[in-house]
Design a protein around this motif. Structure first.
Motif, PDB file in Angstrom:
ATOM      1  N   TYR A 222       0.837  -1.204   0.000  1.00  0.00           N
ATOM      2  CA  TYR A 222       0.000   0.000   0.000  1.00  0.00           C
ATOM      3  C   TYR A 222       0.873   1.256   0.000  1.00  0.00           C
ATOM      4  CZ  TYR A 222      -4.513  -2.321   0.787  1.00  0.00           C
ATOM      5  OH  TYR A 222      -5.664  -3.063   0.667  1.00  0.00           O
ATOM      6  N   THR A 223       1.948   1.235   0.752  1.00  0.00           N
ATOM      7  CA  THR A 223       2.849   2.390   0.804  1.00  0.00           C
ATOM      8  C   THR A 223       3.436   2.660  -0.572  1.00  0.00           C
ATOM      9  OG1 THR A 223       3.377   1.957   3.125  1.00  0.00           O
ATOM     10  CG2 THR A 223       4.926   3.324   1.898  1.00  0.00           C
ATOM     11  N   THR A 224       3.852   1.615  -1.260  1.00  0.00           N
ATOM     12  CA  THR A 224       4.408   1.773  -2.609  1.00  0.00           C
ATOM     13  C   THR A 224       3.366   2.320  -3.573  1.00  0.00           C
ATOM     14  OG1 THR A 224       6.005   0.007  -2.250  1.00  0.00           O
ATOM     15  CG2 THR A 224       5.502   0.549  -4.532  1.00  0.00           C
ATOM     16  N   ALA A 225       2.162   1.774  -3.536  1.00  0.00           N
ATOM     17  CA  ALA A 225       1.092   2.251  -4.423  1.00  0.00           C
ATOM     18  C   ALA A 225       0.783   3.720  -4.166  1.00  0.00           C
ATOM     19  CB  ALA A 225      -0.161   1.392  -4.240  1.00  0.00           C
ATOM     20  N   LEU A 226       0.658   4.085  -2.904  1.00  0.00           N
ATOM     21  CA  LEU A 226       0.393   5.488  -2.556  1.00  0.00           C
ATOM     22  C   LEU A 226       1.545   6.389  -2.980  1.00  0.00           C
ATOM     23  CD1 LEU A 226      -1.165   5.014   0.986  1.00  0.00           C
ATOM     24  CD2 LEU A 226      -2.321   6.044  -0.988  1.00  0.00           C
ATOM     25  N   SER A 227       2.757   5.934  -2.765  1.00  0.00           N
ATOM     26  CA  SER A 227       3.931   6.733  -3.109  1.00  0.00           C
ATOM     27  C   SER A 227       4.002   6.981  -4.610  1.00  0.00           C
ATOM     28  CB  SER A 227       5.208   6.033  -2.620  1.00  0.00           C
ATOM     29  OG  SER A 227       6.341   6.791  -2.968  1.00  0.00           O
ATOM     30  N   ASP A 228       3.721   5.965  -5.405  1.00  0.00           N
ATOM     31  CA  ASP A 228       3.748   6.129  -6.867  1.00  0.00           C
ATOM     32  C   ASP A 228       2.745   7.188  -7.318  1.00  0.00           C
ATOM     33  OD1 ASP A 228       5.695   4.163  -6.977  1.00  0.00           O
ATOM     34  OD2 ASP A 228       4.336   2.595  -7.723  1.00  0.00           O
ATOM     35  N   ILE A 229       1.527   7.102  -6.816  1.00  0.00           N
ATOM     36  CA  ILE A 229       0.497   8.085  -7.191  1.00  0.00           C
ATOM     37  C   ILE A 229       0.857   9.456  -6.651  1.00  0.00           C
ATOM     38  CG2 ILE A 229      -1.931   8.735  -6.899  1.00  0.00           C
ATOM     39  CD1 ILE A 229      -2.503   5.664  -6.837  1.00  0.00           C
ATOM     40  N   TYR A 230       1.379   9.502  -5.435  1.00  0.00           N
ATOM     41  CA  TYR A 230       1.784  10.776  -4.846  1.00  0.00           C
ATOM     42  C   TYR A 230       2.852  11.451  -5.699  1.00  0.00           C
ATOM     43  CZ  TYR A 230       4.190  14.079  -1.841  1.00  0.00           C
ATOM     44  OH  TYR A 230       4.791  15.210  -1.351  1.00  0.00           O
ATOM     45  N   GLN A 231       3.843  10.698  -6.152  1.00  0.00           N
ATOM     46  CA  GLN A 231       4.919  11.285  -6.955  1.00  0.00           C
ATOM     47  C   GLN A 231       4.381  11.865  -8.260  1.00  0.00           C
ATOM     48  OE1 GLN A 231       7.914  11.969  -5.903  1.00  0.00           O
ATOM     49  NE2 GLN A 231       7.494  10.940  -3.973  1.00  0.00           N
TER      50      GLN A 231
ATOM     51  N   SER B 138       1.274  12.896  -8.764  1.00  0.00           N
ATOM     52  CA  SER B 138       0.444  14.045  -8.375  1.00  0.00           C
ATOM     53  C   SER B 138       1.299  15.226  -7.962  1.00  0.00           C
ATOM     54  CB  SER B 138      -0.487  13.650  -7.223  1.00  0.00           C
ATOM     55  OG  SER B 138      -1.321  12.596  -7.606  1.00  0.00           O
ATOM     56  N   ARG B 139       2.400  14.947  -7.293  1.00  0.00           N
ATOM     57  CA  ARG B 139       3.300  16.020  -6.844  1.00  0.00           C
ATOM     58  C   ARG B 139       3.843  16.782  -8.037  1.00  0.00           C
ATOM     59  NH1 ARG B 139       7.821  18.200  -4.775  1.00  0.00           N
ATOM     60  NH2 ARG B 139       8.015  18.420  -2.518  1.00  0.00           N
ATOM     61  N   LYS B 140       4.218  16.072  -9.094  1.00  0.00           N
ATOM     62  CA  LYS B 140       4.708  16.729 -10.315  1.00  0.00           C
ATOM     63  C   LYS B 140       3.642  17.631 -10.910  1.00  0.00           C
ATOM     64  CE  LYS B 140       7.920  13.039 -11.415  1.00  0.00           C
ATOM     65  NZ  LYS B 140       8.145  11.845 -12.210  1.00  0.00           N
ATOM     66  N   GLU B 141       2.403  17.136 -10.934  1.00  0.00           N
ATOM     67  CA  GLU B 141       1.298  17.934 -11.452  1.00  0.00           C
ATOM     68  C   GLU B 141       1.061  19.173 -10.585  1.00  0.00           C
ATOM     69  OE1 GLU B 141      -2.124  15.420 -11.972  1.00  0.00           O
ATOM     70  OE2 GLU B 141      -1.000  14.023 -13.247  1.00  0.00           O
ATOM     71  N   LEU B 142       1.134  19.016  -9.281  1.00  0.00           N
ATOM     72  CA  LEU B 142       0.958  20.157  -8.375  1.00  0.00           C
ATOM     73  C   LEU B 142       2.080  21.178  -8.553  1.00  0.00           C
ATOM     74  CD1 LEU B 142      -0.155  18.308  -5.118  1.00  0.00           C
ATOM     75  CD2 LEU B 142      -1.588  19.748  -6.580  1.00  0.00           C
ATOM     76  N   GLU B 143       3.314  20.695  -8.710  1.00  0.00           N
ATOM     77  CA  GLU B 143       4.439  21.605  -8.938  1.00  0.00           C
ATOM     78  C   GLU B 143       4.238  22.386 -10.231  1.00  0.00           C
ATOM     79  OE1 GLU B 143       7.736  18.881  -8.823  1.00  0.00           O
ATOM     80  OE2 GLU B 143       8.000  19.128  -6.654  1.00  0.00           O
ATOM     81  N   ASP B 144       3.790  21.715 -11.291  1.00  0.00           N
ATOM     82  CA  ASP B 144       3.523  22.401 -12.565  1.00  0.00           C
ATOM     83  C   ASP B 144       2.411  23.425 -12.407  1.00  0.00           C
ATOM     84  OD1 ASP B 144       5.483  20.905 -13.835  1.00  0.00           O
ATOM     85  OD2 ASP B 144       4.060  19.483 -14.747  1.00  0.00           O
ATOM     86  N   PHE B 145       1.374  23.058 -11.664  1.00  0.00           N
ATOM     87  CA  PHE B 145       0.271  23.973 -11.417  1.00  0.00           C
ATOM     88  C   PHE B 145       0.775  25.237 -10.713  1.00  0.00           C
ATOM     89  CE2 PHE B 145      -2.877  25.673  -8.454  1.00  0.00           C
ATOM     90  CZ  PHE B 145      -3.901  26.013  -9.345  1.00  0.00           C
ATOM     91  N   LEU B 146       1.550  25.045  -9.669  1.00  0.00           N
ATOM     92  CA  LEU B 146       2.077  26.196  -8.916  1.00  0.00           C
ATOM     93  C   LEU B 146       2.978  27.042  -9.792  1.00  0.00           C
ATOM     94  CD1 LEU B 146       2.866  24.568  -5.467  1.00  0.00           C
ATOM     95  CD2 LEU B 146       1.012  26.163  -6.003  1.00  0.00           C
ATOM     96  N   LYS B 147       3.821  26.400 -10.564  1.00  0.00           N
ATOM     97  CA  LYS B 147       4.754  27.112 -11.438  1.00  0.00           C
ATOM     98  C   LYS B 147       4.004  27.947 -12.482  1.00  0.00           C
ATOM     99  CE  LYS B 147       8.231  25.958 -14.869  1.00  0.00           C
ATOM    100  NZ  LYS B 147       8.965  24.849 -15.484  1.00  0.00           N
ATOM    101  N   ASN B 148       2.928  27.410 -13.021  1.00  0.00           N
ATOM    102  CA  ASN B 148       2.188  28.092 -14.093  1.00  0.00           C
ATOM    103  C   ASN B 148       1.169  29.097 -13.592  1.00  0.00           C
ATOM    104  OD1 ASN B 148       3.527  26.694 -16.167  1.00  0.00           O
ATOM    105  ND2 ASN B 148       2.160  24.948 -15.924  1.00  0.00           N
TER     106      ASN B 148
END
Length: 93
Positions: free
Chosen positions: A69-78, A80-90
């Protein structure tokens, strides 16, 4: 959003440690907390996995399943984190 990203980075270290120690109560407590944060920023995939974990019976949560479960959550989090960083940047000039 920034707070969620910082908390998320720490969350997975804590969750891995808890998994290694096979502490189901602490694992579920962390999952519940993270689910609320994920819901606040609108990452439904994370919320869904957290719900699945919370609906798992205690006896079915062992070191292996917690690690999975930790691995599955971490993969999705990573992702999503990239998408959030792009959102903030733009959107924050």
């Amino acid at each position: 959003i920034v707070q969620f990203m910082h908390e998320g980075d720490r969350f997975f270290g804590t969750l891995r440690e808890i998994s290694t120690n096979n502490d189901q109560d602490a694992f579920l407590e962390q999952i519940h907390s993270f689910k609320g944060s994920a819901a606040t920023v609108g990452i439904q995939q994370l919320v869904s996995i957290c719900n699945e974990v919370e609906n798992t019976l205690h006896k079915q949560l062992d070191t292996t399943s917690m690690s999975d479960y930790t691995t599955a959550l971490s993969d999705i989090y990573q992702e999503s984190r990239k998408e959030l960083e792009d959102f903030l940047k733009n959107n924050l000039h």
